[in-house]
Motif scaffolding. Structure first.
Motif, PDB file in Angstrom:
ATOM      1  N   THR A 212     -92.926-128.767  -5.175  1.00 49.04           N
ATOM      2  CA  THR A 212     -91.911-129.801  -5.326  1.00 49.04           C
ATOM      3  C   THR A 212     -91.659-130.024  -6.807  1.00 49.04           C
ATOM      4  O   THR A 212     -92.391-129.502  -7.655  1.00 49.04           O
ATOM      5  CB  THR A 212     -92.369-131.119  -4.692  1.00 49.04           C
ATOM      6  N   GLN A 213     -90.645-130.818  -7.117  1.00 49.72           N
ATOM      7  CA  GLN A 213     -90.356-131.098  -8.516  1.00 49.72           C
ATOM      8  C   GLN A 213     -91.521-131.791  -9.199  1.00 49.72           C
ATOM      9  O   GLN A 213     -91.914-131.440 -10.313  1.00 49.72           O
ATOM     10  CB  GLN A 213     -89.092-131.950  -8.642  1.00 49.72           C
ATOM     11  N   ASN A 214     -92.075-132.797  -8.536  1.00 52.22           N
ATOM     12  CA  ASN A 214     -93.190-133.541  -9.131  1.00 52.22           C
ATOM     13  C   ASN A 214     -94.421-132.658  -9.315  1.00 52.22           C
ATOM     14  O   ASN A 214     -95.117-132.745 -10.333  1.00 52.22           O
ATOM     15  CB  ASN A 214     -93.538-134.746  -8.257  1.00 52.22           C
ATOM     16  N   ALA A 215     -94.693-131.804  -8.322  1.00 55.08           N
ATOM     17  CA  ALA A 215     -95.855-130.917  -8.423  1.00 55.08           C
ATOM     18  C   ALA A 215     -95.661-129.901  -9.536  1.00 55.08           C
ATOM     19  O   ALA A 215     -96.595-129.595 -10.283  1.00 55.08           O
ATOM     20  CB  ALA A 215     -96.088-130.217  -7.093  1.00 55.08           C
ATOM     21  N   ALA A 216     -94.446-129.369  -9.649  1.00 50.01           N
ATOM     22  CA  ALA A 216     -94.161-128.411 -10.720  1.00 50.01           C
ATOM     23  C   ALA A 216     -94.298-129.068 -12.085  1.00 50.01           C
ATOM     24  O   ALA A 216     -94.823-128.465 -13.033  1.00 50.01           O
ATOM     25  CB  ALA A 216     -92.753-127.840 -10.540  1.00 50.01           C
ATOM     26  N   ALA A 217     -93.829-130.314 -12.196  1.00 47.29           N
ATOM     27  CA  ALA A 217     -93.957-131.040 -13.463  1.00 47.29           C
ATOM     28  C   ALA A 217     -95.422-131.267 -13.814  1.00 47.29           C
ATOM     29  O   ALA A 217     -95.833-131.086 -14.967  1.00 47.29           O
ATOM     30  CB  ALA A 217     -93.220-132.368 -13.377  1.00 47.29           C
ATOM     31  N   ALA A 218     -96.232-131.641 -12.820  1.00 49.86           N
ATOM     32  CA  ALA A 218     -97.661-131.858 -13.061  1.00 49.86           C
ATOM     33  C   ALA A 218     -98.335-130.576 -13.532  1.00 49.86           C
ATOM     34  O   ALA A 218     -99.161-130.593 -14.459  1.00 49.86           O
ATOM     35  CB  ALA A 218     -98.330-132.373 -11.787  1.00 49.86           C
ATOM     36  N   ALA A 258     -84.724-134.868 -24.239  1.00 51.37           N
ATOM     37  CA  ALA A 258     -85.199-134.088 -23.096  1.00 51.37           C
ATOM     38  C   ALA A 258     -85.044-134.861 -21.790  1.00 51.37           C
ATOM     39  O   ALA A 258     -84.630-134.308 -20.773  1.00 51.37           O
ATOM     40  CB  ALA A 258     -86.654-133.691 -23.304  1.00 51.37           C
ATOM     41  N   ALA A 259     -85.361-136.164 -21.825  1.00 52.56           N
ATOM     42  CA  ALA A 259     -85.237-136.977 -20.618  1.00 52.56           C
ATOM     43  C   ALA A 259     -83.785-137.081 -20.177  1.00 52.56           C
ATOM     44  O   ALA A 259     -83.466-136.972 -18.988  1.00 52.56           O
ATOM     45  CB  ALA A 259     -85.819-138.367 -20.862  1.00 52.56           C
ATOM     46  N   GLY A 260     -82.890-137.275 -21.144  1.00 48.91           N
ATOM     47  CA  GLY A 260     -81.477-137.357 -20.819  1.00 48.91           C
ATOM     48  C   GLY A 260     -80.951-136.062 -20.226  1.00 48.91           C
ATOM     49  O   GLY A 260     -80.191-136.073 -19.245  1.00 48.91           O
ATOM     50  N   ALA A 261     -81.372-134.935 -20.802  1.00 48.23           N
ATOM     51  CA  ALA A 261     -80.930-133.637 -20.294  1.00 48.23           C
ATOM     52  C   ALA A 261     -81.463-133.381 -18.891  1.00 48.23           C
ATOM     53  O   ALA A 261     -80.750-132.861 -18.024  1.00 48.23           O
ATOM     54  CB  ALA A 261     -81.385-132.525 -21.241  1.00 48.23           C
ATOM     55  N   THR A 262     -82.707-133.759 -18.648  1.00 49.51           N
ATOM     56  CA  THR A 262     -83.302-133.552 -17.326  1.00 49.51           C
ATOM     57  C   THR A 262     -82.593-134.371 -16.261  1.00 49.51           C
ATOM     58  O   THR A 262     -82.309-133.892 -15.156  1.00 49.51           O
ATOM     59  CB  THR A 262     -84.794-133.924 -17.352  1.00 49.51           C
ATOM     60  N   LEU A 263     -82.292-135.630 -16.584  1.00 49.97           N
ATOM     61  CA  LEU A 263     -81.600-136.484 -15.624  1.00 49.97           C
ATOM     62  C   LEU A 263     -80.184-135.985 -15.345  1.00 49.97           C
ATOM     63  O   LEU A 263     -79.671-136.097 -14.227  1.00 49.97           O
ATOM     64  CB  LEU A 263     -81.548-137.918 -16.151  1.00 49.97           C
ATOM     65  N   ALA A 264     -79.557-135.422 -16.363  1.00 51.71           N
ATOM     66  CA  ALA A 264     -78.182-134.948 -16.203  1.00 51.71           C
ATOM     67  C   ALA A 264     -78.117-133.652 -15.404  1.00 51.71           C
ATOM     68  O   ALA A 264     -77.228-133.463 -14.574  1.00 51.71           O
ATOM     69  CB  ALA A 264     -77.536-134.759 -17.577  1.00 51.71           C
ATOM     70  N   VAL A 265     -79.069-132.752 -15.634  1.00 47.54           N
ATOM     71  CA  VAL A 265     -79.029-131.427 -15.011  1.00 47.54           C
ATOM     72  C   VAL A 265     -79.731-131.411 -13.660  1.00 47.54           C
ATOM     73  O   VAL A 265     -79.325-130.697 -12.749  1.00 47.54           O
ATOM     74  CB  VAL A 265     -79.666-130.378 -15.954  1.00 47.54           C
ATOM     75  N   ARG A 266     -80.827-132.185 -13.508  1.00 41.48           N
ATOM     76  CA  ARG A 266     -81.655-132.177 -12.300  1.00 41.48           C
ATOM     77  C   ARG A 266     -82.068-130.743 -11.931  1.00 41.48           C
ATOM     78  O   ARG A 266     -81.627-130.186 -10.929  1.00 41.48           O
ATOM     79  CB  ARG A 266     -80.912-132.830 -11.131  1.00 41.48           C
ATOM     80  N   PRO A 267     -82.928-130.149 -12.754  1.00 45.10           N
ATOM     81  CA  PRO A 267     -83.279-128.744 -12.548  1.00 45.10           C
ATOM     82  C   PRO A 267     -84.111-128.497 -11.294  1.00 45.10           C
ATOM     83  O   PRO A 267     -84.689-129.421 -10.717  1.00 45.10           O
ATOM     84  CB  PRO A 267     -84.098-128.416 -13.808  1.00 45.10           C
ATOM     85  N   ALA A 268     -84.182-127.227 -10.887  1.00 43.70           N
ATOM     86  CA  ALA A 268     -85.016-126.817  -9.762  1.00 43.70           C
ATOM     87  C   ALA A 268     -86.492-126.948 -10.154  1.00 43.70           C
ATOM     88  O   ALA A 268     -86.818-127.065 -11.341  1.00 43.70           O
ATOM     89  CB  ALA A 268     -84.692-125.380  -9.384  1.00 43.70           C
ATOM     90  N   PRO A 269     -87.402-126.940  -9.172  1.00 41.09           N
ATOM     91  CA  PRO A 269     -88.822-127.122  -9.482  1.00 41.09           C
ATOM     92  C   PRO A 269     -89.375-126.195 -10.565  1.00 41.09           C
ATOM     93  O   PRO A 269     -90.104-126.644 -11.447  1.00 41.09           O
ATOM     94  CB  PRO A 269     -89.500-126.885  -8.130  1.00 41.09           C
ATOM     95  N   LEU A 270     -89.040-124.899 -10.498  1.00 40.79           N
ATOM     96  CA  LEU A 270     -89.575-123.976 -11.500  1.00 40.79           C
ATOM     97  C   LEU A 270     -89.093-124.341 -12.896  1.00 40.79           C
ATOM     98  O   LEU A 270     -89.867-124.314 -13.866  1.00 40.79           O
ATOM     99  CB  LEU A 270     -89.174-122.539 -11.157  1.00 40.79           C
ATOM    100  N   ALA A 271     -87.813-124.694 -13.018  1.00 43.92           N
ATOM    101  CA  ALA A 271     -87.273-125.098 -14.314  1.00 43.92           C
ATOM    102  C   ALA A 271     -87.911-126.410 -14.770  1.00 43.92           C
ATOM    103  O   ALA A 271     -88.171-126.608 -15.963  1.00 43.92           O
ATOM    104  CB  ALA A 271     -85.764-125.239 -14.224  1.00 43.92           C
ATOM    105  N   THR A 272     -88.181-127.298 -13.829  1.00 40.95           N
ATOM    106  CA  THR A 272     -88.844-128.556 -14.167  1.00 40.95           C
ATOM    107  C   THR A 272     -90.244-128.302 -14.714  1.00 40.95           C
ATOM    108  O   THR A 272     -90.655-128.921 -15.703  1.00 40.95           O
ATOM    109  CB  THR A 272     -88.941-129.457 -12.917  1.00 40.95           C
TER     110      THR A 272
END
Length: 296
Positions: A212-218, A258-272
């Motif tokens: 998931t996105q959260n797991a990939a971020a962790a 970085a936070a602004g770009a992430t919120l705007a793009v909403r990347p896939a889990p791997l990109a996250t």
């Protein structure tokens, strides 16, 4: 499986002003605030106002690593157990009593979504505030531990008052975080090893519950932190007054961008995950740029 033991029902009868105050208290265990505190402590080091005496960047990096571990433990256990929050966790009590201008902010602070077990706020509170008690050198050790424990208990209580967790969720978060904190400070002892632990926990979570996105971020945070701290040789430049100011300014600018770009793009889990790894590496490497610019 039921986790309700009647505590939430009892606390739900508290006056509205008390509930609103606990919505503020709960922010002390939220990711945005604990991340801000740990990042600023690392960037400013010994130059941190009021609490910087005796703080090395290595000790501050340990707090960042403990936050990474908190994210990994929370995401992995929530995915593994998949237990829901209490009914009504998505509804903010007493929101109608507040002015319209602040109502939306209060709702975001006083509600919860996703899985409920364990409490991420309780987990983060023990690891980050416990790490801060270990890192700083103000007052006696017992006093710092008492303050950290008191804050963790208040944060845990706030989750019950707001009705977004069961008591079992909070106690499980305390227990898991306490075990990780003991392991980190008594056995692992270095930031790269704690980041590595976070990466392993996140990877296990992905293996059991999926990507998931959260797991990939962790996972990205753990991997990025472990690699860059090893590349730094386990050290970061000592903080000078000018260098610390420049480091913090650069760090805040990079994080906000970085936070602004992430919120705007909403990347896939791997990109996250990749973005999280790069972002963590930049956070830890920022003193190199800040101190170098200060010398010029």
């Amino acid at each position: 499986m039921t986790r309700a033991v009647g505590i939430s029902d009892l606390l739900s009868s508290l006056p509205g002003v008390v509930v609103v105050l606990f919505a503020l208290v709960t922010q002390l265990g939220d990711f945005w605030l604990t991340f801000s505190l740990s990042a600023l402590l690392y960037w400013l080091g010994a130059q941190t106002p009021r609490i910087g005496h005796g703080v090395t960047r290595e000790r501050a990096a340990m707090v960042v690593a403990l936050l990474a571990a908190a994210v990994a433990v929370t995401v992995s256990l929530k995915g593994l157990f998949g237990l829901p929050r209490p009914a009504g966790a998505g509804v903010a009590a007493h929101a109608d009593s507040l002015p319209a201008a602040v109502r939306g902010l209060y709702v975001s602070m006083a509600t919860g979504e996703g899985y409920g077990f364990p409490s991420g706020h309780a987990t983060t509170a023990v690891l980050v505030w416990g790490g801060l008690a270990w890192s700083v050198r103000i007052g006696r050790h017992r006093q710092r531990v008492a303050v950290a424990a008191g804050l963790a208990l208040l944060i845990g209580l706030s989750r019950l008052v707001l009705g977004v967790h069961f008591l079992v969720d909070v106690l499980a978060g305390f227990a898991a975080a306490g075990a990780v904190l003991w392991l980190a400070l008594t056995r692992l002892r270095t930031p790269d090893r704690v980041f590595g632990l976070a990466a392993v926990v996140a990877a296990v979570g992905i293996g059991t519950s999926g990507l998931t996105q959260n797991a990939a971020a962790a996972l990205g945070i753990g991997v990025g932190g472990a690699i860059i701290w090893r590349l730094l040789g386990g050290q970061s430049p000592a903080a000078t007054p000018a260098g610390a100011r420049l480091t913090a300014a650069l760090g805040v600018a990079v994080v906000l961008t970085a936070a602004g770009a992430t919120l705007a793009v909403r990347p896939a889990p791997l990109a996250t995950g990749l973005a999280a790894a790069v972002g963590t590496a930049l956070l830890l490497a920022m003193p190199l740029a800040g101190e170098r610019l200060a010398k010029k």
